[in-house]
Write an enzyme that holds these catalytic residues in place. Structure first.
Site, PDB file in Angstrom:
ATOM      1  N   CYS A  77       0.836  -1.207   0.000  1.00 32.64           N
ATOM      2  CA  CYS A  77       0.000   0.000   0.000  1.00 32.64           C
ATOM      3  C   CYS A  77       0.869   1.256   0.000  1.00 32.64           C
ATOM      4  CB  CYS A  77      -1.006  -0.029   1.150  1.00 32.64           C
ATOM      5  SG  CYS A  77      -2.299   1.231   0.969  1.00 32.64           S
ATOM      6  N   HIS A 176      -3.990  -4.678  -0.143  1.00 28.77           N
ATOM      7  CA  HIS A 176      -3.578  -5.227   1.148  1.00 28.77           C
ATOM      8  C   HIS A 176      -3.663  -6.748   1.117  1.00 28.77           C
ATOM      9  CE1 HIS A 176      -3.301  -1.468   3.410  1.00 28.77           C
ATOM     10  NE2 HIS A 176      -4.246  -1.046   2.595  1.00 28.77           N
ATOM     11  N   GLU A 178      -2.870  -8.826   3.355  1.00 28.81           N
ATOM     12  CA  GLU A 178      -3.318  -9.335   4.657  1.00 28.81           C
ATOM     13  C   GLU A 178      -4.830  -9.226   4.825  1.00 28.81           C
ATOM     14  OE1 GLU A 178      -2.956  -4.954   5.322  1.00 28.81           O
ATOM     15  OE2 GLU A 178      -1.893  -6.440   4.123  1.00 28.81           O
TER      16      GLU A 178
END
Length: 194
Positions: A77, A176, A178
């Site tokens: 990001c 992202h 995650e």
């Protein structure tokens, strides 16, 4: 495997640490030069604002360290944007690993870009096992332009942009991983195997 997650006062770090823990990596959040240099892998995550983040990196000379690292390095990001040459966000000079400019999405009423979007034009071992059109989760108002040599996947929101970049040992992703379910876990797993 030891993974150093670079601390530079950017948000969203805890979810990256949790994701790495789930994948069995020994991850630590640090701005210590020696710990970062010794790590098997380095991750540079974050949400935040480019000029403040660059100021923090420069104060601790982390900007210099990042350019010297030789192990696999993954920007996420804001981490991707800071690895580029320049950001329109407060007219910020960044790290210049990628000779790419970061621009703001027009128009104002369409930002930030939040939500699921697909990856296209995949071309890297980092993306092994993903289908073209795999979906990942985005939260951003600025985007990296496409570079013919270093863009390894694209996405489209208002315009086409670099979803992932790769140059030498440096990899970066605008979305992202995650927070990107199966696709994101696959990308992080592939990174840990590099």
């Amino acid at each position: 495997m030891d993974v150093a997650v670079i601390k530079y006062n950017a948000g969203n770090v805890q979810s990256v640490l949790y994701a790495l823990e789930r994948l069995g990596a020994n991850a630590s959040l640090t701005d210590n030069w020696e710990a970062i240099k010794k790590a098997d892998k380095v991750i540079f995550p974050g949400q935040g604002e480019a000029s403040t983040a660059m100021k923090y990196l420069k104060e601790r000379k982390l900007d210099e360290l990042i350019k010297e690292l030789e192990q696999p390095f993954f920007g996420i990001c804001l981490g991707l944007q800071l690895l580029c040459e320049h950001s329109e966000e407060y007219d910020t000079d960044c790290l210049g690993i990628f000779p790419v400019k970061v621009k703001k999405f027009p128009p104002e009423d369409k930002v930030p870009h939040i939500g699921w979007n697909n990856l296209e034009n995949l071309k890297s071992p980092l993306l092994d096992g993903l289908d073209d059109n795999a979906y990942v989760y985005y939260v951003h108002s600025f985007f990296a332009e496409i570079h013919s040599a270093y863009t390894i996947a694209t996405s489209h929101y208002i315009t086409d942009f670099s979803a992932l970049l790769h140059r030498d040992n440096y990899y970066a992703m605008q979305a992202h991983p995650e927070k990107s379910s199966v696709s994101g876990e696959k990308i992080l797993t592939n990174f840990l195997k590099l």
